[in-house]
Design a protein around this motif. Structure first.
Motif, PDB file in Angstrom:
ATOM      1  N   GLN A 108      50.278  39.239  37.253  1.00 61.19           N
ATOM      2  CA  GLN A 108      51.048  40.495  37.225  1.00 61.19           C
ATOM      3  C   GLN A 108      52.160  40.476  38.270  1.00 61.19           C
ATOM      4  O   GLN A 108      53.308  40.829  37.962  1.00 61.19           O
ATOM      5  CB  GLN A 108      50.106  41.681  37.486  1.00 61.19           C
ATOM      6  CG  GLN A 108      49.091  41.913  36.380  1.00 61.19           C
ATOM      7  CD  GLN A 108      48.279  43.171  36.620  1.00 61.19           C
ATOM      8  OE1 GLN A 108      48.801  44.281  36.568  1.00 61.19           O
ATOM      9  NE2 GLN A 108      46.997  42.999  36.894  1.00 61.19           N
ATOM     10  N   ARG A 109      51.836  40.075  39.494  1.00 62.16           N
ATOM     11  CA  ARG A 109      52.868  40.054  40.538  1.00 62.16           C
ATOM     12  C   ARG A 109      53.972  39.040  40.206  1.00 62.16           C
ATOM     13  O   ARG A 109      55.153  39.294  40.462  1.00 62.16           O
ATOM     14  CB  ARG A 109      52.238  39.707  41.885  1.00 62.16           C
ATOM     15  CG  ARG A 109      51.292  40.765  42.436  1.00 62.16           C
ATOM     16  CD  ARG A 109      50.576  40.251  43.657  1.00 62.16           C
ATOM     17  NE  ARG A 109      49.808  39.055  43.334  1.00 62.16           N
ATOM     18  CZ  ARG A 109      49.369  38.179  44.239  1.00 62.16           C
ATOM     19  NH1 ARG A 109      49.662  38.344  45.517  1.00 62.16           N
ATOM     20  NH2 ARG A 109      48.673  37.122  43.872  1.00 62.16           N
ATOM     21  N   TYR A 110      53.581  37.902  39.644  1.00 56.79           N
ATOM     22  CA  TYR A 110      54.565  36.877  39.294  1.00 56.79           C
ATOM     23  C   TYR A 110      55.541  37.409  38.247  1.00 56.79           C
ATOM     24  O   TYR A 110      56.770  37.254  38.378  1.00 56.79           O
ATOM     25  CB  TYR A 110      53.836  35.642  38.781  1.00 56.79           C
ATOM     26  CG  TYR A 110      54.756  34.577  38.221  1.00 56.79           C
ATOM     27  CD1 TYR A 110      55.560  33.817  39.056  1.00 56.79           C
ATOM     28  CD2 TYR A 110      54.811  34.350  36.854  1.00 56.79           C
ATOM     29  CE1 TYR A 110      56.399  32.836  38.540  1.00 56.79           C
ATOM     30  CE2 TYR A 110      55.648  33.372  36.331  1.00 56.79           C
ATOM     31  CZ  TYR A 110      56.440  32.621  37.175  1.00 56.79           C
ATOM     32  OH  TYR A 110      57.274  31.667  36.667  1.00 56.79           O
ATOM     33  N   ASN A 111      55.016  38.057  37.210  1.00 56.99           N
ATOM     34  CA  ASN A 111      55.884  38.594  36.165  1.00 56.99           C
ATOM     35  C   ASN A 111      56.685  39.796  36.653  1.00 56.99           C
ATOM     36  O   ASN A 111      57.830  40.008  36.224  1.00 56.99           O
ATOM     37  CB  ASN A 111      55.055  38.974  34.944  1.00 56.99           C
ATOM     38  CG  ASN A 111      54.568  37.763  34.174  1.00 56.99           C
ATOM     39  OD1 ASN A 111      55.356  36.941  33.720  1.00 56.99           O
ATOM     40  ND2 ASN A 111      53.256  37.638  34.027  1.00 56.99           N
ATOM     41  N   GLU A 112      56.114  40.586  37.560  1.00 51.37           N
ATOM     42  CA  GLU A 112      56.870  41.710  38.131  1.00 51.37           C
ATOM     43  C   GLU A 112      58.030  41.202  38.993  1.00 51.37           C
ATOM     44  O   GLU A 112      59.093  41.823  39.032  1.00 51.37           O
ATOM     45  CB  GLU A 112      55.936  42.598  38.938  1.00 51.37           C
ATOM     46  CG  GLU A 112      54.988  43.432  38.074  1.00 51.37           C
ATOM     47  CD  GLU A 112      54.008  44.219  38.907  1.00 51.37           C
ATOM     48  OE1 GLU A 112      53.996  44.029  40.148  1.00 51.37           O
ATOM     49  OE2 GLU A 112      53.248  45.024  38.326  1.00 51.37           O
ATOM     50  N   ALA A 267      57.998  42.544  31.845  1.00 52.05           N
ATOM     51  CA  ALA A 267      57.181  43.751  32.014  1.00 52.05           C
ATOM     52  C   ALA A 267      55.999  43.743  31.056  1.00 52.05           C
ATOM     53  O   ALA A 267      54.887  44.154  31.411  1.00 52.05           O
ATOM     54  CB  ALA A 267      58.036  45.000  31.798  1.00 52.05           C
ATOM     55  N   LEU A 268      56.203  43.268  29.839  1.00 47.85           N
ATOM     56  CA  LEU A 268      55.110  43.170  28.870  1.00 47.85           C
ATOM     57  C   LEU A 268      54.069  42.155  29.330  1.00 47.85           C
ATOM     58  O   LEU A 268      52.850  42.404  29.220  1.00 47.85           O
ATOM     59  CB  LEU A 268      55.670  42.784  27.503  1.00 47.85           C
ATOM     60  CG  LEU A 268      54.644  42.556  26.381  1.00 47.85           C
ATOM     61  CD1 LEU A 268      53.817  43.817  26.138  1.00 47.85           C
ATOM     62  CD2 LEU A 268      55.343  42.114  25.098  1.00 47.85           C
ATOM     63  N   GLY A 273      48.600  41.174  31.867  1.00 51.20           N
ATOM     64  CA  GLY A 273      47.803  40.612  32.950  1.00 51.20           C
ATOM     65  C   GLY A 273      46.728  41.549  33.456  1.00 51.20           C
ATOM     66  O   GLY A 273      45.784  41.102  34.125  1.00 51.20           O
ATOM     67  N   ALA A 274      46.837  42.849  33.152  1.00 47.70           N
ATOM     68  CA  ALA A 274      45.815  43.799  33.596  1.00 47.70           C
ATOM     69  C   ALA A 274      44.477  43.576  32.901  1.00 47.70           C
ATOM     70  O   ALA A 274      43.449  44.084  33.365  1.00 47.70           O
ATOM     71  CB  ALA A 274      46.298  45.230  33.363  1.00 47.70           C
ATOM     72  N   ARG A 324      39.933  53.753  30.425  1.00 45.26           N
ATOM     73  CA  ARG A 324      40.394  54.901  29.609  1.00 45.26           C
ATOM     74  C   ARG A 324      41.667  54.574  28.837  1.00 45.26           C
ATOM     75  O   ARG A 324      42.575  55.382  28.728  1.00 45.26           O
ATOM     76  CB  ARG A 324      40.597  56.130  30.503  1.00 45.26           C
ATOM     77  CG  ARG A 324      39.316  56.652  31.147  1.00 45.26           C
ATOM     78  CD  ARG A 324      39.605  57.784  32.090  1.00 45.26           C
ATOM     79  NE  ARG A 324      40.412  57.344  33.228  1.00 45.26           N
ATOM     80  CZ  ARG A 324      40.777  58.145  34.233  1.00 45.26           C
ATOM     81  NH1 ARG A 324      40.427  59.417  34.222  1.00 45.26           N
ATOM     82  NH2 ARG A 324      41.492  57.679  35.222  1.00 45.26           N
ATOM     83  N   LEU A 325      41.740  53.350  28.314  1.00 45.13           N
ATOM     84  CA  LEU A 325      42.838  52.883  27.460  1.00 45.13           C
ATOM     85  C   LEU A 325      44.177  52.817  28.192  1.00 45.13           C
ATOM     86  O   LEU A 325      45.232  52.759  27.555  1.00 45.13           O
ATOM     87  CB  LEU A 325      42.981  53.785  26.216  1.00 45.13           C
ATOM     88  CG  LEU A 325      41.754  53.895  25.313  1.00 45.13           C
ATOM     89  CD1 LEU A 325      42.047  54.842  24.153  1.00 45.13           C
ATOM     90  CD2 LEU A 325      41.317  52.534  24.806  1.00 45.13           C
ATOM     91  N   GLY A 326      44.126  52.802  29.531  1.00 46.79           N
ATOM     92  CA  GLY A 326      45.382  52.739  30.286  1.00 46.79           C
ATOM     93  C   GLY A 326      46.122  51.434  30.064  1.00 46.79           C
ATOM     94  O   GLY A 326      47.339  51.427  29.847  1.00 46.79           O
ATOM     95  N   SER A 327      45.405  50.323  30.114  1.00 46.67           N
ATOM     96  CA  SER A 327      46.058  49.020  29.935  1.00 46.67           C
ATOM     97  C   SER A 327      46.576  48.851  28.518  1.00 46.67           C
ATOM     98  O   SER A 327      47.671  48.315  28.290  1.00 46.67           O
ATOM     99  CB  SER A 327      45.076  47.897  30.272  1.00 46.67           C
ATOM    100  OG  SER A 327      44.660  47.992  31.616  1.00 46.67           O
ATOM    101  N   VAL A 328      45.803  49.316  27.540  1.00 45.91           N
ATOM    102  CA  VAL A 328      46.237  49.204  26.145  1.00 45.91           C
ATOM    103  C   VAL A 328      47.509  50.012  25.922  1.00 45.91           C
ATOM    104  O   VAL A 328      48.466  49.532  25.278  1.00 45.91           O
ATOM    105  CB  VAL A 328      45.112  49.673  25.202  1.00 45.91           C
ATOM    106  CG1 VAL A 328      45.601  49.685  23.759  1.00 45.91           C
ATOM    107  CG2 VAL A 328      43.888  48.779  25.344  1.00 45.91           C
TER     108      VAL A 328
END
Length: 434
Positions: A108-112, A267-268, A273-274, A324-328
């Motif tokens: 995640q950090r790499y892609n951010e 970003a996608l 990555g989450a 709670r479907l946050g990552s989805v």
């Protein structure tokens, strides 16, 4: 007059002369590119993107923090020395220093970080695109100002000719060669010319204010725009297809749209990555001081600070199961943003192709219009001259003279307009050819 006063007067005169120096159109464009409000706002957006890039780089560094705590216990509590319950009042003071580092977080950090870099590149392209847009707007505002100034010049010329003709008709009326009706008609023509001149002077003032606003130039300062040379022989050096292929790799708006696609793609990937496990490493040192408030005899602070010191290392693995479907939802929204960015890129490419084809056609057509208007001005000039001579000989009416003069004025103004339009069209095409 003393010498210092003369020197100061000369300096003020030099500054005044410099302020009144005519500005070329190119100088106006560059001034606007550096001082325009729109450019400055875009620069702030670029600075914000650079700040986000710094934050993304900092996410790879360990997090270090210290802690200090104090606790006073009254009544039943645990004795830190014996680890048994006691009923006395105690004071406890703790110190800690901890560092933690994320070893793996699903990239995640790499892609951010890559997204932040793409946003910086996109910000640079957006800044360049805004500068180019400001330059074109200023160029158009300069052409509008030059048109108004040229119209004032032609109108004033016609007004002077009408004044001379009125004087001539008044003299001819005194000797009986012209009637009072002819004199009245000439006075009406002069009044109409005075009104048209006043109107064009007002339009010139508005055009100058509009140019200063585009440039963010001080309203109270003098600005004189130098009229560039007009060459009607210049035509496009290449066809629209070749110009489009070059612009695809150099145009900042295309680069901005492409950068938006890259940022959305990273970003996608960061959102995906989450779903992966997260591995973290942490370690630290801690120590404490303890004192019985009711009974003395506790160890000194320095001795306890040294004896109670301890170190620890922690390695933790976090596996996401349900949030709670946050990552989805995050993945879906960023996939939509990526599709939207790709569609915007396709639109910018299609719009670029249309604009270039239109610019090539405008340049070719405006050059032809200038040539036709030059021929019309020559014909109208000859017609106005012959009509005036016929009027002097009594073979034409004053209305014929006025009609011919108005037609000539309109032709001259339209020629000026077509010349300035041709120059603007060339400027637009040159922007895409570079």
């Amino acid at each position: 007059m003393n010498r210092p006063f003369i020197t100061l007067f000369a300096l003020l005169a030099a500054l005044s002369a410099q302020a009144a120096e005519p500005w070329s159109v190119e100088r106006c464009m560059e001034y606007a590119a550096e001082h325009s409000h729109a450019v400055r706002l875009q620069q702030y957006d670029l600075d914000a993107s650079r700040t986000e890039r710094t934050r993304a780089i900092g996410a790879f560094l360990p997090e270090v923090y210290g802690s200090v705590g104090a606790q006073m216990n009254f009544g039943r509590a645990i004795d830190p020395e014996t680890n048994t319950y006691t009923d006395v009042n105690t004071f406890y003071n703790g110190y800690g220093l901890q560092a933690s580092l994320v070893v793996f977080d699903g990239l995640q950090r790499y892609n951010e970080l890559r997204m932040a870099r793409a946003n910086v590149a996109m910000g640079r392209s957006a800044l360049q695109a805004e500068k180019d847009a400001v330059r074109l707007r200023v160029y158009k505002a300069c052409m509008d100002l030059l048109y108004c100034e040229g119209a004032v010049e032609h109108t004033q010329r016609k007004r002077d000719e009408s004044r001379e003709l009125l004087h001539q008709v008044e003299v001819m009326a005194e000797v009986g060669q012209k009637s009072e009706a002819d004199v009245a008609q000439m006075r009406a023509t002069l009044a109409a010319d005075d009104y048209e001149l006043t109107h064009m002077q007002s339009q010139t003032t508005k055009a100058l204010l509009a140019l200063k606003q585009q440039m963010n130039f001080p309203i109270a300062d003098t600005l004189i725009v130098e009229k560039p040379a007009i060459d009607a022989s210049l035509l496009p050096t290449d066809n629209a297809y070749n110009i489009y292929n070059v612009a695809l790799t150099t145009n900042p708006r295309i680069a901005q749209a492409a950068g938006n696609v890259a940022a959305a793609r990273y970003a996608l990937r960061a959102a995906r990555g989450a779903f992966l496990p997260k591995l973290s490493l942490s370690g630290g040192v801690s120590t404490s001081f303890y004192r019985n408030m009711d009974v003395g005899g506790h160890a000194p602070f320095g001795q306890q600070f040294k004896n109670n010191a301890g170190e620890y290392v922690t390695l933790s693995l976090s596996i996401p199961i349900f949030n709670r479907l946050g990552s989805v939802s995050s993945v879906r929204s960023r996939r939509i943003a990526l599709d939207r960015a790709r569609e915007s890129l396709n639109y910018e490419r299609s719009e670029l192709q249309r604009i270039i084809a239109e610019a090539v056609a405008d340049v070719e057509n405006s050059a032809k219009e200038v040539q036709k208007m030059q021929d019309q001005v020559e014909a109208d000039s000859l017609a106005a001259y012959l009509t005036t001579r016929k009027f002097e000989e009594g073979m034409a009416s004053s209305i014929d003279v006025r009609t011919a003069a108005v037609t000539l004025l309109q032709s001259r103004v339209r020629l000026l307009q077509s010349q300035l339009t041709m120059m603007y069209n060339r400027q637009v095409l040159a922007y895409y050819e570079k």
